[in-house]
Design an enzyme around this catalytic site. Structure first.
Site, PDB file in Angstrom:
ATOM      1  N   GLN A 105       0.731  -1.225  -0.107  1.00 25.77           N
ATOM      2  CA  GLN A 105       0.075  -0.116   0.234  1.00 25.77           C
ATOM      3  C   GLN A 105       0.938   1.201   0.061  1.00 25.77           C
ATOM      4  OE1 GLN A 105      -2.024   1.479   3.632  1.00 25.77           O
ATOM      5  NE2 GLN A 105      -4.007   0.741   2.367  1.00 25.77           N
ATOM      6  N   TYR A 175      -6.179  10.425   4.481  1.00 28.44           N
ATOM      7  CA  TYR A 175      -4.787  10.653   3.929  1.00 28.44           C
ATOM      8  C   TYR A 175      -4.738  11.315   2.518  1.00 28.44           C
ATOM      9  CZ  TYR A 175      -3.222   7.542   7.295  1.00 28.44           C
ATOM     10  OH  TYR A 175      -2.777   6.869   8.769  1.00 28.44           O
ATOM     11  N   ARG A 324      -7.710  -7.167  12.224  1.00 30.26           N
ATOM     12  CA  ARG A 324      -7.717  -7.321  13.552  1.00 30.26           C
ATOM     13  C   ARG A 324      -8.111  -8.585  14.078  1.00 30.26           C
ATOM     14  NH1 ARG A 324      -8.678  -2.466  12.242  1.00 30.26           N
ATOM     15  NH2 ARG A 324      -7.563  -0.667  13.518  1.00 30.26           N
ATOM     16  N   CYS A 346     -12.412 -11.638  17.590  1.00 36.61           N
ATOM     17  CA  CYS A 346     -12.123 -10.242  17.908  1.00 36.61           C
ATOM     18  C   CYS A 346     -13.482  -9.479  17.981  1.00 36.61           C
ATOM     19  CB  CYS A 346     -11.299  -9.758  16.577  1.00 36.61           C
ATOM     20  SG  CYS A 346     -11.169  -7.910  16.527  1.00 36.61           S
ATOM     21  N   CYS A 349     -11.910  -3.958  19.821  1.00 32.80           N
ATOM     22  CA  CYS A 349     -11.660  -3.051  20.867  1.00 32.80           C
ATOM     23  C   CYS A 349     -10.616  -1.845  20.691  1.00 32.80           C
ATOM     24  CB  CYS A 349     -11.229  -3.960  22.176  1.00 32.80           C
ATOM     25  SG  CYS A 349      -9.970  -4.621  22.135  1.00 32.80           S
ATOM     26  N   CYS A 352      -5.154  -3.679  20.263  1.00 29.63           N
ATOM     27  CA  CYS A 352      -3.783  -4.210  19.670  1.00 29.63           C
ATOM     28  C   CYS A 352      -3.245  -2.953  19.107  1.00 29.63           C
ATOM     29  CB  CYS A 352      -4.258  -5.169  18.524  1.00 29.63           C
ATOM     30  SG  CYS A 352      -5.241  -4.603  17.221  1.00 29.63           S
TER      31      CYS A 352
END
Length: 368
Positions: A105, A175, A324, A346, A349, A352
């Site tokens: 990316q 971005y 995640r 998962c 939350c 991580c």
């Protein structure tokens, strides 16, 4: 070996010459693992090898900056010079050694960085104050925009040289790419703004430049904000028109997401506990599918494999992007392939995201 329980989810897909073994990709997630100066670190190599072992068909490496001034933080990896090729080559090779395809990316942070990070004022399409950083960026000149378009192309060439199987242009999450297409951040009244057609010119020119750099038969994807979720921001109807224009130009796949720093929880909605909480960009995806003739990659809170199977079977999505869930359960896709019907543990939350100098992991499983 048992037959996959989810036939559509594990049906191969061709993407501009590439054969994806299933419909699941690992979506890029900023980890802050880059070493000094933006180099690929051993920790990053370890993480992406583990993600490639998950069983996902395609692993997309995060947010590689196309210029020194495009870094969102001092821990952003870079692809703006050939000196970064050695680390990028190791990264692509490590992913492919684990039997997954690799994507890179490419990105520029625009106004979503800080002067303290860059040593200079951040740049953007327009000088619109950023309440998150408490800074006002400098508006780019026309010549600087042309140079940035060339920088995307040069970064894509390095992705090819490093051995990545495809590149993804980042045009989401506030971005630089999404700053150009959003009326909230693009207030220009020149060739690059002032109307919807002029605002979409930047991603179109970036794609054309990247395609020329990498040639045909090499996948070029885009991650696109489906909406900003801000008053005066990009709407799903406007974004779907941009996606349609990119399709006409030859883009190979579109991954939709949404929101930016000012949108807060719209980028990652937390506490996914029921199937009704999942696929929160699906209403937008349906509007995109009316206009697209290339694969649509759907991200956003997906946890239940039976739901993913239905989305692919119905044609509402062609590929499912996860991140995640793979951090919490690194063997998740392989488990589904071999008949496990349990949804991902998962809950989004986002805990991580606290790790920087040690392996990323689910905070709920951390003994500390």
């Amino acid at each position: 070996m048992e037959k996959p329980s989810y036939k559509k989810l594990f049906k191969p897909l061709k993407l501009d010459g590439l054969r994806l073994k299933n419909r699941i990709t690992m979506a890029p997630l900023y980890l802050g693992y880059a070493g000094p100066g933006g180099v690929v670190s051993p920790l990053m190599l370890l993480h992406y090898r583990e993600m490639a072992r998950s069983g996902a068909a395609l692993v997309v490496v995060e947010n590689a900056s196309i210029t020194p001034g495009g870094c969102g933080s001092p821990r952003t990896i870079r692809c703006d010079h050939n000196r970064f090729l050695n680390g990028l080559e190791k990264l692509a090779r490590g992913i492919k050694d684990e039997k997954a395809l690799s994507g890179l990316q490419i990105n520029h942070a625009g106004r979503q960085t800080a002067a303290a990070t860059l040593g200079e004022t951040p740049v953007a399409p327009s000088a619109v104050f950023n309440p998150v950083t408490q800074e006002t960026p400098r508006a780019l000149t026309g010549a600087e925009i042309d140079a940035l378009i060339d920088a995307y192309a040069a970064a894509a060439r390095r992705g090819v040289a490093a051995g990545f199987d495809g590149v993804q242009i980042h045009c989401a999450h506030g971005y630089l790419g999404s700053q150009f297409i959003s009326p909230y951040t693009n207030r220009r009244q020149d060739a690059w703004g002032g109307s919807a057609d002029k605002r979409m010119r930047f991603p179109l020119e970036v794609y054309r430049s990247v395609r020329k750099a990498v040639g045909t038969g090499y996948p070029v994807m885009i991650k696109l904000n489906s909406a900003d979720f801000l008053e005066g921001g990009l709407t799903v109807e406007q974004s779907a028109q941009i996606a349609q224009a990119l399709c006409k130009e030859g883009i190979d796949a579109v991954e939709i997401s949404g929101g930016m720093a000012e949108s807060h929880d719209y980028v990652v909605k937390k506490n996914i506990s029921t199937e009704a909480d999942e696929a929160y960009f699906l209403p937008n995806a349906r509007k995109f599918k009316e206009r697209l003739d290339v694969p649509l990659m759907l991200v956003g809170g997906l946890r239940t494999p039976a739901l993913m199977e239905r989305l692919v079977a119905s044609g509402e999505a062609d590929m499912i992007s996860l991140c995640r869930p793979l951090i919490r359960e690194p063997d998740l896709v392989n488990k589904w392939k071999h008949g496990d019907r349990k949804k991902a543990d998962c809950i989004s939350c986002n805990g991580c995201q606290k790790y920087r100098d040690e392996p990323v992991r689910c905070i709920l499983l951390d003994p500390e």
